[in-house]
Design an enzyme around this catalytic site. Structure first.
Site, PDB file in Angstrom:
ATOM      1  N   ASN A 214      32.973  38.022  43.535  1.00  0.00           N
ATOM      2  CA  ASN A 214      33.611  36.835  42.957  1.00  0.00           C
ATOM      3  C   ASN A 214      33.254  35.548  43.697  1.00  0.00           C
ATOM      4  O   ASN A 214      33.160  35.547  44.919  1.00  0.00           O
ATOM      5  CB  ASN A 214      35.130  37.017  42.970  1.00  0.00           C
ATOM      6  CG  ASN A 214      35.577  38.143  42.061  1.00  0.00           C
ATOM      7  OD1 ASN A 214      34.956  38.387  41.028  1.00  0.00           O
ATOM      8  ND2 ASN A 214      36.618  38.852  42.459  1.00  0.00           N
TER       9      ASN A 214
ATOM     10  N   SER B 221      36.518  42.718  44.748  1.00  0.00           N
ATOM     11  CA  SER B 221      37.788  43.019  44.093  1.00  0.00           C
ATOM     12  C   SER B 221      38.318  44.316  44.667  1.00  0.00           C
ATOM     13  O   SER B 221      37.544  45.238  44.949  1.00  0.00           O
ATOM     14  CB  SER B 221      37.568  43.163  42.590  1.00  0.00           C
ATOM     15  OG  SER B 221      38.624  43.923  42.026  1.00  0.00           O
TER      16      SER B 221
ATOM     17  N   THR C 103      23.415  19.910  27.289  1.00  0.00           N
ATOM     18  CA  THR C 103      24.429  18.924  26.910  1.00  0.00           C
ATOM     19  C   THR C 103      25.448  19.722  26.113  1.00  0.00           C
ATOM     20  O   THR C 103      25.084  20.689  25.421  1.00  0.00           O
ATOM     21  CB  THR C 103      23.864  17.781  26.035  1.00  0.00           C
ATOM     22  OG1 THR C 103      23.318  18.344  24.841  1.00  0.00           O
ATOM     23  CG2 THR C 103      22.781  16.994  26.773  1.00  0.00           C
ATOM     24  N   HIS C 104      26.710  19.371  26.242  1.00  0.00           N
ATOM     25  CA  HIS C 104      27.798  20.134  25.599  1.00  0.00           C
ATOM     26  C   HIS C 104      27.772  21.611  26.013  1.00  0.00           C
ATOM     27  O   HIS C 104      28.243  22.469  25.278  1.00  0.00           O
ATOM     28  CB  HIS C 104      27.726  20.051  24.067  1.00  0.00           C
ATOM     29  CG  HIS C 104      27.481  18.673  23.550  1.00  0.00           C
ATOM     30  ND1 HIS C 104      28.496  17.803  23.201  1.00  0.00           N
ATOM     31  CD2 HIS C 104      26.329  17.997  23.343  1.00  0.00           C
ATOM     32  CE1 HIS C 104      27.981  16.649  22.787  1.00  0.00           C
ATOM     33  NE2 HIS C 104      26.668  16.736  22.867  1.00  0.00           N
TER      34      HIS C 104
ATOM     35  N   LYS D 146      32.577  44.094  41.309  1.00  0.00           N
ATOM     36  CA  LYS D 146      32.766  42.645  41.292  1.00  0.00           C
ATOM     37  C   LYS D 146      32.320  41.954  42.575  1.00  0.00           C
ATOM     38  O   LYS D 146      32.464  42.460  43.673  1.00  0.00           O
ATOM     39  CB  LYS D 146      34.252  42.320  41.070  1.00  0.00           C
ATOM     40  CG  LYS D 146      34.754  42.783  39.723  1.00  0.00           C
ATOM     41  CD  LYS D 146      34.727  41.702  38.678  1.00  0.00           C
ATOM     42  CE  LYS D 146      35.671  40.605  39.029  1.00  0.00           C
ATOM     43  NZ  LYS D 146      36.092  39.815  37.907  1.00  0.00           N
TER      44      LYS D 146
ATOM     45  N   GLU E 173      35.524  28.557  43.320  1.00  0.00           N
ATOM     46  CA  GLU E 173      36.783  28.364  42.587  1.00  0.00           C
ATOM     47  C   GLU E 173      37.774  27.547  43.409  1.00  0.00           C
ATOM     48  O   GLU E 173      38.480  26.678  42.888  1.00  0.00           O
ATOM     49  CB  GLU E 173      37.395  29.722  42.238  1.00  0.00           C
ATOM     50  CG  GLU E 173      36.563  30.508  41.237  1.00  0.00           C
ATOM     51  CD  GLU E 173      37.052  31.941  41.129  1.00  0.00           C
ATOM     52  OE1 GLU E 173      37.824  32.216  40.207  1.00  0.00           O
ATOM     53  OE2 GLU E 173      36.675  32.776  41.971  1.00  0.00           O
TER      54      GLU E 173
ATOM     55  N   ASN F 219      54.902  -1.371  64.300  1.00  0.00           N
ATOM     56  CA  ASN F 219      54.233  -1.653  63.025  1.00  0.00           C
ATOM     57  C   ASN F 219      52.726  -1.842  63.193  1.00  0.00           C
ATOM     58  O   ASN F 219      51.937  -1.289  62.432  1.00  0.00           O
ATOM     59  CB  ASN F 219      54.857  -2.887  62.361  1.00  0.00           C
ATOM     60  CG  ASN F 219      56.306  -2.639  61.996  1.00  0.00           C
ATOM     61  OD1 ASN F 219      56.770  -1.499  62.026  1.00  0.00           O
ATOM     62  ND2 ASN F 219      57.017  -3.700  61.646  1.00  0.00           N
TER      63      ASN F 219
ATOM     64  N   TYR G 222      55.835  -4.468  56.447  1.00  0.00           N
ATOM     65  CA  TYR G 222      56.038  -3.028  56.629  1.00  0.00           C
ATOM     66  C   TYR G 222      57.348  -2.573  55.984  1.00  0.00           C
ATOM     67  O   TYR G 222      58.380  -3.228  56.103  1.00  0.00           O
ATOM     68  CB  TYR G 222      56.075  -2.688  58.133  1.00  0.00           C
ATOM     69  CG  TYR G 222      56.325  -1.211  58.391  1.00  0.00           C
ATOM     70  CD1 TYR G 222      55.277  -0.304  58.406  1.00  0.00           C
ATOM     71  CD2 TYR G 222      57.621  -0.726  58.576  1.00  0.00           C
ATOM     72  CE1 TYR G 222      55.503   1.050  58.612  1.00  0.00           C
ATOM     73  CE2 TYR G 222      57.852   0.632  58.781  1.00  0.00           C
ATOM     74  CZ  TYR G 222      56.791   1.510  58.803  1.00  0.00           C
ATOM     75  OH  TYR G 222      57.017   2.842  58.995  1.00  0.00           O
TER      76      TYR G 222
ATOM     77  N   GLN H 248      55.432   5.292  55.866  1.00  0.00           N
ATOM     78  CA  GLN H 248      55.317   6.480  56.701  1.00  0.00           C
ATOM     79  C   GLN H 248      54.807   7.677  55.887  1.00  0.00           C
ATOM     80  O   GLN H 248      54.275   8.640  56.443  1.00  0.00           O
ATOM     81  CB  GLN H 248      56.681   6.799  57.322  1.00  0.00           C
ATOM     82  CG  GLN H 248      56.714   8.010  58.203  1.00  0.00           C
ATOM     83  CD  GLN H 248      57.970   8.061  59.059  1.00  0.00           C
ATOM     84  OE1 GLN H 248      58.114   7.315  60.013  1.00  0.00           O
ATOM     85  NE2 GLN H 248      58.899   8.927  58.691  1.00  0.00           N
TER      86      GLN H 248
ATOM     87  N   LYS I 200      50.734   9.289  55.772  1.00  0.00           N
ATOM     88  CA  LYS I 200      49.950  10.166  56.644  1.00  0.00           C
ATOM     89  C   LYS I 200      49.766  11.586  56.125  1.00  0.00           C
ATOM     90  O   LYS I 200      48.659  12.117  56.130  1.00  0.00           O
ATOM     91  CB  LYS I 200      50.581  10.193  58.042  1.00  0.00           C
ATOM     92  CG  LYS I 200      50.345   8.897  58.776  1.00  0.00           C
ATOM     93  CD  LYS I 200      51.164   8.811  60.032  1.00  0.00           C
ATOM     94  CE  LYS I 200      51.702   7.411  60.235  1.00  0.00           C
ATOM     95  NZ  LYS I 200      52.551   6.899  59.149  1.00  0.00           N
TER      96      LYS I 200
ATOM     97  N   SER J  61      58.913  11.501  61.792  1.00  0.00           N
ATOM     98  CA  SER J  61      57.543  11.788  61.358  1.00  0.00           C
ATOM     99  C   SER J  61      56.786  12.585  62.414  1.00  0.00           C
ATOM    100  O   SER J  61      55.618  12.924  62.214  1.00  0.00           O
ATOM    101  CB  SER J  61      56.801  10.475  61.060  1.00  0.00           C
ATOM    102  OG  SER J  61      56.860   9.610  62.174  1.00  0.00           O
TER     103      SER J  61
HETATM  104  N1  ARG Z   1      56.675   6.403  62.183  1.00  0.00           N
HETATM  105  C1  ARG Z   1      56.470   5.126  61.588  1.00  0.00           C
HETATM  106  C2  ARG Z   1      55.390   5.221  60.502  1.00  0.00           C
HETATM  107  O1  ARG Z   1      54.736   6.180  60.466  1.00  0.00           O
HETATM  108  C3  ARG Z   1      56.056   4.143  62.635  1.00  0.00           C
HETATM  109  C4  ARG Z   1      56.374   2.724  62.344  1.00  0.00           C
HETATM  110  C5  ARG Z   1      57.816   2.482  62.385  1.00  0.00           C
HETATM  111  N2  ARG Z   1      58.143   1.101  62.358  1.00  0.00           N
HETATM  112  C6  ARG Z   1      59.362   0.700  62.085  1.00  0.00           C
HETATM  113  N3  ARG Z   1      59.597  -0.566  62.089  1.00  0.00           N
HETATM  114  N4  ARG Z   1      60.325   1.549  61.812  1.00  0.00           N
HETATM  115  O2  ARG Z   1      55.243   4.345  59.692  1.00  0.00           O
END
Ligand code: ARG
Length: 463
Positions: A290, A282, A160-161, A288, A295, A115, A322, A327, A330, A28
């Site tokens: 825009n 444009s 409305t509408h 134009k 958008e 964790n 966990y 993971q 993120k 990660s």
């Molecule tokens: N990179 C992991 C995550 O984002 C960290 C936690 C990993 N923990 C484990 N027991 N493998 O979740």
């Protein structure tokens, strides 16, 4: 720890290192390096606590805390060598710390696990984003308040509408969005208050036998308290989901306004002129201008909703505590946060710079028989007709005006009397859009006076 092919953090149990594909799916570091500052702050707080409780010596902890600052400065300077083999930000930082300070680095992980570490880092990161969203929302609300104030009594059609319904004021329309973004702001604040608990010290899942002080680390990291259940602390991602759902609702509001700006800036409407700074041209059609920013705001909502849905799907059905599935939280939050902040800033800029075209707004306000309800209300108020009958009489007059191709106010009194004999010339007083909006004095109504009261209330609220 001396085995070079297997992982240096858990190599003891492993004879072989991971397959390249395993490394690729597992790592990660490509994205969680964004949490480097949070990771180092969490580790520094944890280390300070380990010294204060006598679990580690002051000497070791001094070395750890200093070394972590060096790592942070390397990351900030862009000289840090991130390694995929080291999987994530936590192990990258710790491995580098070991290179810098040697043996004491290996003691940092006492009484914690990745964790609770990742849960802490991610919470700190999401908390910062809540704060950024708060700032962005307040700026946007202020821009809307400025527009509302400038045009508190400008008349425009209310729809409305997307059909002309009744005249309203520009200020009232702007203030409708102030209410929406105001609710978003309160959702941000609610969620931020709810999420501000420290997972640190929950360790792998069960807590730890070391005499740690979770209150101390919670306080050092600006949390209100430590999370009360270690199992929940390492497996909860509600805070990220609340972030994403709050972002989604706000993005939905942004997209509605963006859509209106697209419509309003068209040659057919001309309700607003967007500034050059927030428009594009444009390459082929010289005339134009825009509304690209509007958008893109309208479109970015898609990925924010997508992130919310994706993380919901990742979390549903996961057993405690966990699992590596988590993971995947993120990248969703990172992408949604980046695009939410950008959309808020772009909307704020567009609103601040745009010009409402008072004449076009007023022209449209009077078309489409927008004062028909005022006429019906007059019949009720002055002639004491039941509203249903008044509606019917008004309907006939609208049909008549439509046939003649004129406005209600262009019908002669004789015409009016042919539909209902008791109508007097006084009726013309309610057929102007100005009178129409001025009469809507009910609380929350569109009368300029009511709009100005709401502007004052919000200006006060924001301080
Ligand atoms: N990179 C992991 C995550 O984002 C960290 C936690 C990993 N923990 C484990 N027991 N493998 O979740």
């Amino acid at each position: 720890m001396s085995d070079t092919s297997s992982n240096q953090m858990w190599g003891g149990r492993f004879a072989e290192g991971p397959d390249a594909i395993m490394e690729a799916i597992n790592a990660s570091i490509g994205f969680d390096r964004r949490m480097a500052a949070q990771d180092i702050a969490g580790s520094r707080a944890h280390a300070a606590m380990l010294a204060a409780t006598g679990i580690l010596t002051d000497n070791d902890v001094d070395a750890i805390r200093e070394g972590l600052l060096t790592v942070l400065s390397e990351i900030e300077a862009g000289t840090f060598q991130f390694s995929t083999a080291l999987e994530d930000i936590h192990m990258n930082v710790e491995a580098r710390l070991k290179e810098i300070i040697g043996e004491p680095a290996g003691r940092l992980h006492t009484g914690r696990s990745r964790n609770d570490q990742v849960a802490t880092d991610f919470r700190l990161w999401v908390r910062d984003q809540f704060d950024a969203a708060e700032t962005g929302l307040i700026a946007l609300i202020r821009a809307l308040l400025a527009q509302a104030e400038a045009g508190a009594d400008w008349v425009m059609p209310g729809f409305t509408h997307l059909q002309t319904a009744q005249p309203v004021t520009w200020g009232h329309h702007m203030m409708a969005y102030v209410e929406m973004f105001g609710r978003d702001l309160s959702r941000v604040r609610d969620a931020r208050a709810r999420m501000n608990e420290s997972p640190l010290g929950a360790a792998a899942l069960a807590g730890t036998s070391f005499p740690i002080d979770r209150h101390m680390t919670a306080q050092a990291l600006g949390f209100d308290r430590p999370a009360a259940n270690s199992l929940d602390a390492v497996s909860d991602r509600d805070f990220a989901l609340e972030f994403l759902s709050t972002a989604s609702i706000c993005a939905m509001h942004l997209s509605r306004f963006a859509e209106e700006l697209v419509i309003w800036s068209s040659a057919q409407f001309r309700f607003v002129t967007l500034s050059d700074r927030f428009s594009t041209g444009s390459s082929i059609m010289p005339q134009k201008k825009n509304p690209d920013a509007a958008e893109l705001i309208r479109a970015k909502v898609g990925r924010i909703f997508g992130a919310n849905t994706a993380l919901m799907m990742v979390m549903k059905g996961l057993p405690l505590t966990y699992s590596k599935d988590m993971q995947e939280d993120k990248e969703q939050a990172f992408d949604a946060a980046d695009n939410w902040m950008l959309a808020l800033a772009a909307m704020e800029g567009m609103v601040r710079d745009m010009t409402g075209n008072r004449d076009a707004l007023a022209g449209a306000a009077g078309s489409g028989f927008s004062t028909a309800t005022d006429l019906a209300d007059w019949l009720v108020r002055v002639l004491n007709l039941p509203f249903r009958d008044a509606h019917h009489v008004t309907g006939k007059l609208v049909a008549m005006a439509e046939t003649k191709g004129c406005d209600l106010s262009d019908l002669t009194l004789d015409y009016m009397k042919s539909v209902h004999a008791d109508i007097t010339a006084d009726v013309f007083s309610v057929l102007t859009v100005e009178n129409s909006v001025n009469s809507r004095m009910s609380y929350g109504g569109t009368a300029p006076q009511r709009v100005r009261e709401q502007i004052a209330r919000w200006t006060d609220l924001l301080g």
